[in-house]
Design a protein around this motif. Structure first.
Motif, PDB file in Angstrom:
ATOM      1  N   VAL A  56       6.701   8.535   5.872  1.00 23.00           N
ATOM      2  CA  VAL A  56       5.412   8.088   6.406  1.00 23.00           C
ATOM      3  C   VAL A  56       4.956   9.016   7.526  1.00 23.00           C
ATOM      4  CG1 VAL A  56       4.139   6.186   7.458  1.00 23.00           C
ATOM      5  CG2 VAL A  56       6.000   5.700   5.851  1.00 23.00           C
ATOM      6  N   ALA A  57       3.738   9.539   7.400  1.00 18.98           N
ATOM      7  CA  ALA A  57       3.151  10.401   8.431  1.00 18.98           C
ATOM      8  C   ALA A  57       1.942   9.697   9.054  1.00 18.98           C
ATOM      9  CB  ALA A  57       2.715  11.734   7.820  1.00 18.98           C
ATOM     10  N   ARG A  58       1.469  10.292  10.130  1.00 19.97           N
ATOM     11  CA  ARG A  58       0.300   9.706  10.800  1.00 19.97           C
ATOM     12  C   ARG A  58      -0.883   9.593   9.852  1.00 19.97           C
ATOM     13  NH1 ARG A  58      -2.854  12.041  16.206  1.00 19.97           N
ATOM     14  NH2 ARG A  58      -4.720  10.749  15.954  1.00 19.97           N
ATOM     15  N   THR A  59      -1.043  10.562   8.981  1.00 21.48           N
ATOM     16  CA  THR A  59      -2.170  10.531   8.036  1.00 21.48           C
ATOM     17  C   THR A  59      -2.084   9.320   7.113  1.00 21.48           C
ATOM     18  OG1 THR A  59      -0.906  12.020   6.577  1.00 21.48           O
ATOM     19  CG2 THR A  59      -2.541  13.020   8.060  1.00 21.48           C
ATOM     20  N   HIS A  60      -0.860   8.892   6.797  1.00 20.63           N
ATOM     21  CA  HIS A  60      -0.707   7.713   5.942  1.00 20.63           C
ATOM     22  C   HIS A  60      -1.170   6.451   6.677  1.00 20.63           C
ATOM     23  CE1 HIS A  60       2.489  10.311   3.932  1.00 20.63           C
ATOM     24  NE2 HIS A  60       1.594  10.077   2.989  1.00 20.63           N
ATOM     25  N   VAL A  61      -0.799   6.333   7.951  1.00 22.40           N
ATOM     26  CA  VAL A  61      -1.203   5.157   8.721  1.00 22.40           C
ATOM     27  C   VAL A  61      -2.721   5.139   8.875  1.00 22.40           C
ATOM     28  CG1 VAL A  61      -0.924   3.890  10.881  1.00 22.40           C
ATOM     29  CG2 VAL A  61       1.002   5.189   9.939  1.00 22.40           C
ATOM     30  N   GLU A  62      -3.320   6.303   9.126  1.00 22.16           N
ATOM     31  CA  GLU A  62      -4.775   6.384   9.247  1.00 22.16           C
ATOM     32  C   GLU A  62      -5.445   6.028   7.919  1.00 22.16           C
ATOM     33  OE1 GLU A  62      -5.109  10.403  10.582  1.00 22.16           O
ATOM     34  OE2 GLU A  62      -5.173   9.838  12.713  1.00 22.16           O
ATOM     35  N   ALA A  63      -4.837   6.471   6.810  1.00 16.08           N
ATOM     36  CA  ALA A  63      -5.385   6.142   5.495  1.00 16.08           C
ATOM     37  C   ALA A  63      -5.271   4.644   5.219  1.00 16.08           C
ATOM     38  CB  ALA A  63      -4.658   6.933   4.409  1.00 16.08           C
ATOM     39  N   PHE A  64      -4.190   4.044   5.691  1.00 20.81           N
ATOM     40  CA  PHE A  64      -4.039   2.597   5.524  1.00 20.81           C
ATOM     41  C   PHE A  64      -5.120   1.858   6.311  1.00 20.81           C
ATOM     42  CE2 PHE A  64      -2.210  -1.397   4.711  1.00 20.81           C
ATOM     43  CZ  PHE A  64      -2.104  -2.113   5.891  1.00 20.81           C
ATOM     44  N   ALA A  65      -5.451   2.340   7.499  1.00 15.50           N
ATOM     45  CA  ALA A  65      -6.513   1.719   8.288  1.00 15.50           C
ATOM     46  C   ALA A  65      -7.841   1.783   7.544  1.00 15.50           C
ATOM     47  CB  ALA A  65      -6.624   2.401   9.647  1.00 15.50           C
TER      48      ALA A  65
ATOM     49  N   TRP B  76       0.834  -1.206   0.000  1.00 14.47           N
ATOM     50  CA  TRP B  76       0.000   0.000   0.000  1.00 14.47           C
ATOM     51  C   TRP B  76       0.870   1.258   0.000  1.00 14.47           C
ATOM     52  CZ3 TRP B  76      -0.770   4.209   3.177  1.00 14.47           C
ATOM     53  CH2 TRP B  76      -1.905   4.977   2.904  1.00 14.47           C
ATOM     54  N   LEU B  77       1.913   1.296   0.830  1.00 17.36           N
ATOM     55  CA  LEU B  77       2.801   2.460   0.857  1.00 17.36           C
ATOM     56  C   LEU B  77       3.437   2.691  -0.503  1.00 17.36           C
ATOM     57  CD1 LEU B  77       4.696   2.020   4.264  1.00 17.36           C
ATOM     58  CD2 LEU B  77       2.941   3.724   3.727  1.00 17.36           C
ATOM     59  N   ASN B  78       3.888   1.605  -1.120  1.00 16.49           N
ATOM     60  CA  ASN B  78       4.523   1.712  -2.430  1.00 16.49           C
ATOM     61  C   ASN B  78       3.552   2.294  -3.459  1.00 16.49           C
ATOM     62  OD1 ASN B  78       6.764   1.358  -4.146  1.00 16.49           O
ATOM     63  ND2 ASN B  78       5.947  -0.584  -4.896  1.00 16.49           N
TER      64      ASN B  78
ATOM     65  N   VAL C 223      -2.387   5.964  16.480  1.00 11.99           N
ATOM     66  CA  VAL C 223      -3.432   5.349  15.646  1.00 11.99           C
ATOM     67  C   VAL C 223      -3.844   4.050  16.319  1.00 11.99           C
ATOM     68  CG1 VAL C 223      -4.039   4.444  13.375  1.00 11.99           C
ATOM     69  CG2 VAL C 223      -2.456   6.375  13.573  1.00 11.99           C
ATOM     70  N   SER C 224      -5.075   3.985  16.805  1.00  4.17           N
ATOM     71  CA  SER C 224      -5.534   2.826  17.572  1.00  4.17           C
ATOM     72  C   SER C 224      -6.228   1.815  16.673  1.00  4.17           C
ATOM     73  CB  SER C 224      -6.501   3.260  18.671  1.00  4.17           C
ATOM     74  OG  SER C 224      -5.870   4.164  19.555  1.00  4.17           O
ATOM     75  N   PRO C 225      -5.995   0.526  16.941  1.00  2.00           N
ATOM     76  CA  PRO C 225      -6.730  -0.498  16.195  1.00  2.00           C
ATOM     77  C   PRO C 225      -8.178  -0.510  16.634  1.00  2.00           C
ATOM     78  CG  PRO C 225      -5.437  -1.513  17.927  1.00  2.00           C
ATOM     79  CD  PRO C 225      -5.065  -0.060  17.905  1.00  2.00           C
ATOM     80  N   PRO C 226      -9.091  -0.988  15.793  1.00  2.00           N
ATOM     81  CA  PRO C 226     -10.502  -1.062  16.192  1.00  2.00           C
ATOM     82  C   PRO C 226     -10.683  -2.007  17.366  1.00  2.00           C
ATOM     83  CG  PRO C 226     -10.118  -2.307  14.171  1.00  2.00           C
ATOM     84  CD  PRO C 226      -8.858  -1.533  14.457  1.00  2.00           C
ATOM     85  N   GLN C 227     -11.568  -1.640  18.266  1.00  3.83           N
ATOM     86  CA  GLN C 227     -11.836  -2.473  19.435  1.00  3.83           C
ATOM     87  C   GLN C 227     -12.769  -3.615  19.060  1.00  3.83           C
ATOM     88  OE1 GLN C 227     -10.457  -2.164  22.576  1.00  3.83           O
ATOM     89  NE2 GLN C 227      -9.150  -0.706  21.504  1.00  3.83           N
TER      90      GLN C 227
END
Length: 315
Positions: free
Chosen positions: A63-72, A51-53, A113-117
């Motif tokens: 990689v920024a926080r927004t990228h990790v959130e977008a990946f989620a 996905w990052l690629n 960035v928290s995983p879903p509960q």
């Protein structure tokens, strides 16, 4: 020497590949995780790296926080099971935390960035009648039936994971004292007792069937495995899983049965029989008693169901 998990990674920019491989190596050599656990991390990181690629990101520093959130959010779009999404995001969080700690990156973009509960999912345990029905399907004298009886009895008698059961060597089993040595996650060793039914089934397999199967192995094949296939080599996890599944189908059980179902049943039946939770913890090889406590909730759920269907004023 093959690097555990690295072969599961896709073609990625060199910077990302090296970071992922460094992390996977740390899981193996520093944390001592099993091959299966490392491969699971590798698959989750492969999904993340791909996905990052695709976003044009080739270095961790980009990689920024927004990228990790977008990946989620991307994981949601993939229509994956909730547990799969949560596991993938946990793998990403742990990877970025490792990268920061090792100086591979200057920041940790996943720290907030928290995983879903997930709601509590109680494991499904077989009833004693269902267990006995499955064991009854292995009552013949054919080699495959004798092997199936030994495997199923061992799984139910010890609560072993399927990887632990197929990893048992002949020298790990003492039929005189009814003890077996199991190697759990991270190579942690534990000694577990088993009862007379398992002892009889294992004895029949070891004395009557296993020698002829072992004779079929080539001289270069390892001869120490307890459970063998028709070629005289160690039984695979996949074949062992199929043996359990077939027994469930032959027994006419409606729900699909897996080796882990036997582990759930082992723990639940012990606790319902009055076993101390810390004893069950040791038998299962859990590092923490909190992991074992989920089975106490199974027992509570069983009591509620019995009460609801039996008490005249329950409804």
């Amino acid at each position: 020497m093959a690097r555990h998990g690295a072969e599961l990674l896709p073609e990625l920019p060199q910077s990302l590949s090296r970071a992922f491989e460094t992390y996977l190596n740390s899981l193996r050599f520093e944390r001592g995780l099993s091959r299966n656990s490392i491969d699971a991390y590798a698959r989750d990181l492969a999904r993340y790296g791909t996905w990052l690629n695709g976003q044009g990101i080739g270095r961790l520093g980009e990689v920024a926080r927004t990228h990790v959130e977008a990946f989620a959010l991307h994981l949601l779009d993939e229509n994956l099971a909730p547990r799969t999404r949560a596991r993938a995001l946990v793998a990403v969080r742990r990877f970025h935390g490792f990268a920061l700690g090792e100086g591979l990156a200057a920041t940790d973009p996943a720290s907030e960035v928290s995983p879903p509960q997930e709601g509590l999912r109680l494991p499904k345990a077989l009833s004693l009648d269902d267990v006995e029905a499955m064991l009854a399907t292995t009552g013949g004298e054919e080699p495959a039936q004798v092997r199936a009886a030994a495997l199923l009895e061992l799984l139910y008698a010890t609560g072993a994971r399927i990887s632990e059961a197929v990893g048992v060597d002949l020298d790990d089993v003492d039929l005189e004292t009814s003890l077996v040595r199991l190697y759990g996650k991270g190579g942690k060793e534990r000694i577990v007792p088993f009862g007379s039914h398992a002892s009889t089934a294992l004895g029949a397999w070891v004395s009557r069937i296993r020698p002829s199967m072992a004779a079929k192995a080539r001289s270069s094949a390892p001869a120490g495995a307890l459970f063998l296939n028709a070629r005289g080599t160690r039984l695979s996890r996949q074949t062992a899983w199929q043996i359990v599944k077939d027994a469930g189908e032959l027994a006419g059980l409606e729900a699909e049965v897996s080796p882990h179902t036997f582990r759930h049943s082992f723990a639940t039946h012990l606790l319902e029989g009055g076993a101390d939770i810390r004893v069950v913890q040791e038998l299962l090889g859990h590092a923490s008693v909190t992991t074992t406590q989920i089975y106490t909730k199974v027992s509570e759920e069983t009591l509620r169901e019995v009460y609801a269907t039996s008490h005249p004023r329950a409804r």
